[in-house]
Design an enzyme around this catalytic site. Structure first.
Site: not given
Ligand code: AMP
Length: 220
Positions: A16, A89, A130, A162, A173
């Protein structure tokens, strides 16, 4: 003030973020990725970054109140629209976002949710391979590997895995996504504003499908 809002949903590794990027570049809109913004805060060692770091490491959600300012900032840009990636989220964040939209966009302005759907098995296959760069570029060692082994095509720095792409973190997750995703997407479906896209197709094909669907709805 942006006029159109597009919110990307999908499990971790659904692509996404890549799709939100491609769409933002194609139509010149601002993209707000809370994950990217939080990683930038961590890298810069800001107060917010220090608070957020432990959540990012373990794949847990960062507390909602830490995100409000990051998200709110997106509404201050001069852009035809805003594309959200990774926000909301959970139900609290969706409520916060809906309240913000009520204040900042007109009722007649289009707001759509796009779900990039991918099975759990595919997510696990993808995330294990990744890689990221500190500049924000994302690679996949099978589908989208850098030209020079281990080095970013854009800035030449070393790419890395990561922390939250480790297997036990991926499981957590996915659990979080399934628990909350149903409720969030249910809302957009009820509003007739949910666009579902099969995320298990080539990146370019998914992008084209998203563009076609949005054009069909006269959103872009
Ligand atoms: P992502 O890159 O979107 O997969 O986000 C990586 C990490 O950032 C997640 O596993 C959360 O720890 C934090 N994170 C990103 N977006 C949010 C959100 N909307 N609410 C809370 N934590 C977030």
């Amino acid at each position: 003030m942006p006029k159109t809002i597009i919110i990307f949903f999908g499990p971790p590794g659904s692509g996404k973020g890549t799709q939100a990027d491609l769409l933002a570049k194609k139509i010149g809109w601002k993209k707000i990725s809370t994950g990217d913004l939080l990683r930038a805060e961590v890298a810069a060692g800001t107060d917010l970054g220090k608070l957020a770091a432990k959540y990012l490491k373990t794949g847990k959600l960062v507390p909602d109140k830490l995100l409000i300012n990051l998200v709110d900032h997106g509404f201050k840009v001069k852009s035809g629209g805003v594309i959200f990636d990774g926000y909301p989220r959970n139900s609290r964040q969706q409520k916060d976002l809906l309240a913000m939209l009520e204040r900042k966009v007109k009722k007649s302005d289009p707001v759509y949710a796009i779900e990039v759907s991918v099975s759990d098995e595919e997510v696990k296959r993808r995330l294990g391979l990744r890689r990221m760069c500190a500049c924000g570029a994302v690679y996949h060692l099978t589908y989208n590997s850098p030209i020079n082994d281990g080095l970013c095509d854009i800035c030449g720095r070393k790419i890395f895995t990561r922390n939250d792409d480790q297997p036990e973190v991926i499981d957590r997750r996915l659990r979080i996504y399934h628990r909350t995703g149903k409720v969030l997407l249910g809302y957009w479906q009820k509003q007739g504003k949910l666009i579902r896209i099969n995320g298990e197709q080539p990146i370019k094909k998914i992008h084209e499908e998203i563009v076609e669907r949005l054009k069909g709805l006269r959103v872009i």
